[in-house]
Design a protein around this motif. Structure first.
Motif, short mmCIF file in Angstrom:
data_model
loop_
_atom_site.label_atom_id
_atom_site.label_comp_id
_atom_site.label_asym_id
_atom_site.label_seq_id
_atom_site.Cartn_x
_atom_site.Cartn_y
_atom_site.Cartn_z
N LEU A 210 0.84 -1.26 -0.11
CA LEU A 210 0.12 -0.04 -0.07
C LEU A 210 0.79 1.36 0.01
O LEU A 210 0.35 2.40 -0.59
N THR A 211 2.09 1.06 0.59
CA THR A 211 2.94 2.28 0.66
C THR A 211 3.45 2.60 -0.90
O THR A 211 4.07 3.69 -0.73
N LEU A 212 3.57 1.76 -1.27
CA LEU A 212 4.14 1.99 -2.88
C LEU A 212 3.14 2.46 -4.07
O LEU A 212 3.17 2.75 -5.19
N ALA A 213 1.80 2.36 -3.56
CA ALA A 213 0.67 2.77 -4.27
C ALA A 213 0.86 4.08 -5.36
O ALA A 213 0.77 4.23 -6.70
N PRO A 214 1.46 5.14 -4.93
CA PRO A 214 1.84 6.42 -5.58
C PRO A 214 2.79 6.14 -6.66
O PRO A 214 2.60 6.72 -7.73
N ALA A 215 3.74 5.01 -6.66
CA ALA A 215 4.78 4.90 -7.49
C ALA A 215 4.25 3.86 -8.55
O ALA A 215 4.84 3.94 -9.60
N LEU A 216 3.24 3.17 -8.05
CA LEU A 216 2.62 1.95 -9.20
C LEU A 216 1.70 2.60 -9.97
O LEU A 216 1.12 1.83 -10.92
N GLY A 217 0.63 3.29 -9.68
CA GLY A 217 -0.62 4.07 -10.61
C GLY A 217 -1.53 2.99 -10.69
O GLY A 217 -1.91 2.41 -9.52
N GLU A 218 -2.07 2.54 -11.93
CA GLU A 218 -2.86 1.62 -11.79
C GLU A 218 -2.59 0.30 -11.60
O GLU A 218 -3.56 -0.64 -11.47
N ASP A 219 -1.30 -0.15 -11.37
CA ASP A 219 -1.04 -1.51 -10.99
C ASP A 219 -0.82 -1.60 -9.42
O ASP A 219 -0.56 -2.77 -8.81
N ALA A 220 -1.30 -0.51 -8.84
CA ALA A 220 -1.24 -0.61 -7.16
C ALA A 220 -2.10 -1.74 -6.63
O ALA A 220 -1.81 -2.32 -5.53
N GLU A 221 -3.23 -1.71 -7.17
CA GLU A 221 -4.32 -2.94 -6.61
C GLU A 221 -3.73 -4.29 -6.77
O GLU A 221 -3.75 -5.08 -6.10
N LEU A 222 -3.38 -4.29 -8.01
CA LEU A 222 -2.61 -5.55 -8.37
C LEU A 222 -1.54 -5.97 -7.70
O LEU A 222 -1.42 -7.10 -6.94
N LEU A 223 -0.73 -5.04 -7.23
CA LEU A 223 0.46 -5.56 -6.22
C LEU A 223 -0.22 -5.63 -5.01
O LEU A 223 0.28 -6.59 -4.04
N PHE B 46 11.07 7.19 -4.33
CA PHE B 46 11.80 8.60 -4.15
C PHE B 46 11.15 9.45 -5.43
O PHE B 46 10.72 10.48 -4.90
N LYS B 47 11.31 9.00 -6.62
CA LYS B 47 10.78 9.93 -7.74
C LYS B 47 9.42 9.93 -7.64
O LYS B 47 9.01 11.17 -8.15
N ALA B 48 8.80 9.12 -7.37
CA ALA B 48 7.18 9.56 -7.27
C ALA B 48 6.95 10.50 -6.35
O ALA B 48 6.22 11.47 -6.45
N GLU B 49 7.60 10.57 -5.12
CA GLU B 49 7.42 11.42 -3.97
C GLU B 49 7.83 12.83 -4.50
O GLU B 49 7.15 13.90 -4.28
N GLN B 50 8.99 12.89 -5.21
CA GLN B 50 9.59 14.02 -5.47
C GLN B 50 8.62 14.76 -6.55
O GLN B 50 8.30 16.08 -6.76
N SER B 51 7.99 14.18 -7.56
CA SER B 51 7.19 14.50 -8.67
C SER B 51 5.83 15.17 -8.00
O SER B 51 5.01 15.95 -8.56
N LYS B 52 5.32 14.27 -6.97
CA LYS B 52 4.04 14.66 -6.36
C LYS B 52 4.56 16.22 -5.38
O LYS B 52 3.49 17.11 -5.38
N LEU B 53 5.60 16.53 -4.93
CA LEU B 53 5.83 17.73 -4.53
C LEU B 53 6.14 18.82 -5.34
O LEU B 53 6.24 20.03 -4.92
N SER B 54 6.39 18.44 -6.58
CA SER B 54 6.72 19.30 -7.54
C SER B 54 5.47 20.17 -8.18
O SER B 54 4.42 19.64 -8.31
#
Length: 187
Positions: free
Chosen positions: A34-47, A179-187
């Protein structure tokens, strides 16, 4: 979250009572997913679904080959008709290809390929950051724990020893993507 809820209920029915420690581990793997959801997008639920169900191959009802990754994926595919991508993530999680090779089961593992690298990285990260009893753990320490638990004469020891550099590389890739997903969210 329908797929994740379905997988959660299935895994709970197979593990909670008969393998409570395995169930605790699976719940932590799920929470890590669940913590990886922002980095996975549409595959978050599958993971998330794969995370909670990744160890169903240990359940008595699923054991067939003795390699829990393949057994779990086959159970999900053949008994409950799960999504092929879910079955693939379960089949290829963590050190599965190395273990399948040690056991002469690579062809059976191939039934679930090709593996999706980003999802295999993610499930491996979740598995290696979750202790056998459901606590958060450093991946390096988790690998040491696995090696200590099985010992050098066991197939899991040999597979994990061979896979260790790649497993740690998977963890690093997931951390970088997060980290990249978090950074892009902050931008």
């Amino acid at each position: 979250m329908q797929l994740a809820k379905w997988a959660h209920d299935l895994a709970e029915s197979l593990l909670a009572e008969s393998l409570p420690t395995r169930w605790a581990h699976s719940q932590r793997v799920y929470s890590q997913a669940l913590t990886l959801a922002p980095a996975l997008g549409e595959d978050a639920e599958l993971l998330a679904a794969a995370a909670i169900a990744h160890d169903v191959g240990y359940a008595r009802a699923a054991v067939d080959t003795g390699q829990h990754m393949i057994d779990g994926a086959r159970y999900l595919r053949d008994v409950v008709g799960a999504d092929p991508r879910l079955c693939s993530v379960v089949a290829f999680h963590t050190s599965s290809p190395w273990e399948a090779s040690e056991l002469g089961l690579s062809e059976m593992l191939g039934e679930f390929g090709p593996a999706e690298p980003a999802l295999v990285d993610a499930i491996t990260y979740c598995d290696l950051t979750s202790s056998p009893v459901g606590a958060l753990v450093d991946p390096g320490k988790r690998l040491v724990e696995v090696l200590d638990r099985y010992g050098p004469d066991h197939v899991v020891f040999r597979a994990v020893s061979a896979a260790r550099p790649e497993l740690l590389a998977r963890v690093a890739r997931v951390r970088q993507r997060s980290f990249k997903a978090e950074q892009s969210k902050l931008s």
